[in-house]
Design a protein around this motif. Structure first.
Motif, PDB file in Angstrom:
ATOM      1  N   CYS A  62       0.846  -1.199   0.000  1.00  0.00           N
ATOM      2  CA  CYS A  62       0.000   0.000   0.000  1.00  0.00           C
ATOM      3  C   CYS A  62       0.878   1.245   0.000  1.00  0.00           C
ATOM      4  N   GLN A  63       0.229   2.371  -0.236  1.00  0.00           N
ATOM      5  CA  GLN A  63       0.896   3.673  -0.197  1.00  0.00           C
ATOM      6  C   GLN A  63       1.522   3.883   1.191  1.00  0.00           C
ATOM      7  N   GLY A  64       2.834   4.125   1.242  1.00  0.00           N
ATOM      8  CA  GLY A  64       3.479   4.443   2.513  1.00  0.00           C
ATOM      9  C   GLY A  64       3.711   3.265   3.435  1.00  0.00           C
TER      10      GLY A  64
ATOM     11  N   THR B 238      -2.794   1.556   6.119  1.00  0.00           N
ATOM     12  CA  THR B 238      -4.127   1.182   5.649  1.00  0.00           C
ATOM     13  C   THR B 238      -5.017   0.645   6.768  1.00  0.00           C
TER      14      THR B 238
ATOM     15  N   CYS C 145       6.441   5.523  -8.078  1.00  0.00           N
ATOM     16  CA  CYS C 145       5.986   6.361  -6.959  1.00  0.00           C
ATOM     17  C   CYS C 145       4.489   6.183  -6.730  1.00  0.00           C
ATOM     18  N   LYS C 146       4.123   6.032  -5.424  1.00  0.00           N
ATOM     19  CA  LYS C 146       2.706   5.918  -5.066  1.00  0.00           C
ATOM     20  C   LYS C 146       2.223   7.139  -4.312  1.00  0.00           C
ATOM     21  N   GLY C 147       3.079   8.139  -4.159  1.00  0.00           N
ATOM     22  CA  GLY C 147       2.644   9.396  -3.545  1.00  0.00           C
ATOM     23  C   GLY C 147       2.376   9.326  -2.062  1.00  0.00           C
ATOM     24  N   CYS C 148       3.208   8.602  -1.298  1.00  0.00           N
ATOM     25  CA  CYS C 148       2.987   8.502   0.141  1.00  0.00           C
ATOM     26  C   CYS C 148       3.484   9.738   0.873  1.00  0.00           C
TER      27      CYS C 148
ATOM     28  N   SER D   1      -3.145  14.940 -10.054  1.00  0.00           N
ATOM     29  CA  SER D   1      -3.009  13.499  -9.839  1.00  0.00           C
ATOM     30  C   SER D   1      -2.815  12.787 -11.174  1.00  0.00           C
TER      31      SER D   1
ATOM     32  N   TYR E 261      -2.933   8.993  -8.039  1.00  0.00           N
ATOM     33  CA  TYR E 261      -1.904   9.355  -7.062  1.00  0.00           C
ATOM     34  C   TYR E 261      -1.388  10.764  -7.318  1.00  0.00           C
TER      35      TYR E 261
ATOM     36  N   CYS F  39      12.311   5.615   0.884  1.00  0.00           N
ATOM     37  CA  CYS F  39      11.281   5.432  -0.146  1.00  0.00           C
ATOM     38  C   CYS F  39      10.833   3.973  -0.169  1.00  0.00           C
TER      39      CYS F  39
ATOM     40  N   ASP G  82       8.983   2.485  -2.225  1.00  0.00           N
ATOM     41  CA  ASP G  82       8.783   1.964  -3.565  1.00  0.00           C
ATOM     42  C   ASP G  82      10.048   1.994  -4.416  1.00  0.00           C
TER      43      ASP G  82
END
Lengths: 271, 77
Positions: free
Chosen positions: A17-19, A206, B13-16, B34, B39, B60, B62
């Motif tokens: 998941c993101q982050g 999440t 990149c997933k933009g966290c 976006s 994202y 990071c 990702d």
């Protein structure tokens, strides 16, 4: 990128998941492998074993090495088999807290008791992430999960104390925020002769953060930065036994549900 | 003075926003628009202020960021 030679580029982007902190741990493991190349650690002579769960996706399919994605809770049993058949391999188990401490708890304590030459890396996100955020044995007191809507009431496991009691000879804990220390501990664990265990605190946004924004952080980045505030460096290895961790049985406070988040990090045993 | 270049792979990149929050010099920011997948991606706004601490690359999840020492063409840090 420096890590490209260790990765299967065709499987990216990651399924996390993101982050998710597991991606940071993935990077830390590969950097530790890269930095210990001068000490004789070669990824072609390593086998990565993982169970079931989000953390089990860290080595398999991302690492360009021998990986084994096994049944739930049994990665240490499979790793023992690999080590018996080919003792020259460096066998590393990477799995989650639910996999290693709940369903595979017996394998963990008995491999520590036998002092098998394995490196066990526990990606501890304090929750069952893949199945929808149920309460885990490592969930701190008062944390809301899918199955504890009013907050968990049970004290959590302290995995470092557990494996110490079982007889592990290298024990360390770090977080994904403290990544330079984490890489150092991973390198020490790879070179250790005997059972080595590293508990890595990795945030799950999440399921953990989204339900507990005040306590854990309201965004993925806040969760990672929050680890800096709650982590305390151990001044001596003995502090592992006197430190009142979150809601665990500890001498000063007794069996109370301490809701203040504190994580003791450092190397606790290096025999 | 050393100069660094940062590359962010948009396909990973997933933009966290971990890199944006962790950068001590605030040289990264989230893009205002976006992507197709929804994202907001990280982008570089002031690369000249980079001190090559590698915090963004190391944190990071990702593996999308790479910091390179411009003169020596080697990874920073």
């Amino acid at each position: 990128m420096i890590l490209d030679k260790y990765l299967r580029s065709e499987v990216f982007p990651t399924p996390f998941c993101q982050g998710c902190g597991h991606g940071i741990l993935m990077q830390a493991i590969l950097r530790a492998v890269d930095e210990s190349a001068s000490d004789g650690i070669d990824i072609d002579k390593m086998a990565f074993v993982s169970g079931i769960g989000c953390a089990a996706w860290i080595p398999s399919p991302h690492f360009a090495a021998d990986t084994l994605h096994t049944t739930h809770g049994r990665p240490i049993a499979f790793a023992t088999g690999i080590k018996l058949v080919n003792p020259s391999l460096k066998v590393v188990v990477v799995s989650g807290d639910g996999d290693l401490s709940a369903i595979g708890g017996n394998h963990l304590i008995h491999s520590a008791r036998r002092n098998l030459e394995l490196t066990v890396i526990c990606a501890n996100n304090s929750i069952y992430g893949m199945t929808g955020g149920q309460v885990a044995p490592t969930t701190p007191c008062g944390i809301k999960t899918a199955t504890t809507q009013q907050g968990s009431t049970e004290p959590p496991f302290d995995l470092c104390r557990l494996v110490w009691g079982a007889g592990a000879t290298y024990i360390a804990r770090s977080t994904v925020y403290h990544i330079r220390e984490l890489i150092k501990y991973l390198k020490n664990a790879f070179l250790h002769q005997g059972f080595s265990f590293i508990d890595v605190i990795s945030p799950c946004y999440t399921h953990f953060g989204r339900r507990n924004p005040q306590r854990a952080g309201a965004t993925p980045s806040e969760m990672v930065l929050n680890l800096k505030n709650i982590a305390i460096h151990a001044k001596s290895p003995q502090e592992l036994f006197t430190f009142p961790s979150v809601g665990t049985l500890s001498p000063p406070s007794g069996r109370t549900c301490n809701q203040k988040d504190r994580i003791l990090i450092g190397e606790f045993t290096t025999i | 003075m050393k100069e660094y270049s940062i590359t962010i792979r948009d396909d990973l990149c997933k933009g966290c926003a971990i890199c944006v929050e962790i950068c001590p010099k605030n040289i990264l920011a989230m893009s205002p628009e976006s992507t197709v997948s929804g994202y907001l991606l990280a982008q570089i706004i002031e690369v000249k202020k980079c001190i090559g601490c590698m915090e963004c690359e190391l944190h990071c999840p990702d593996l999308a960021i790479e910091v390179i020492d411009k003169n020596e063409k080697v990874p920073a840090g």
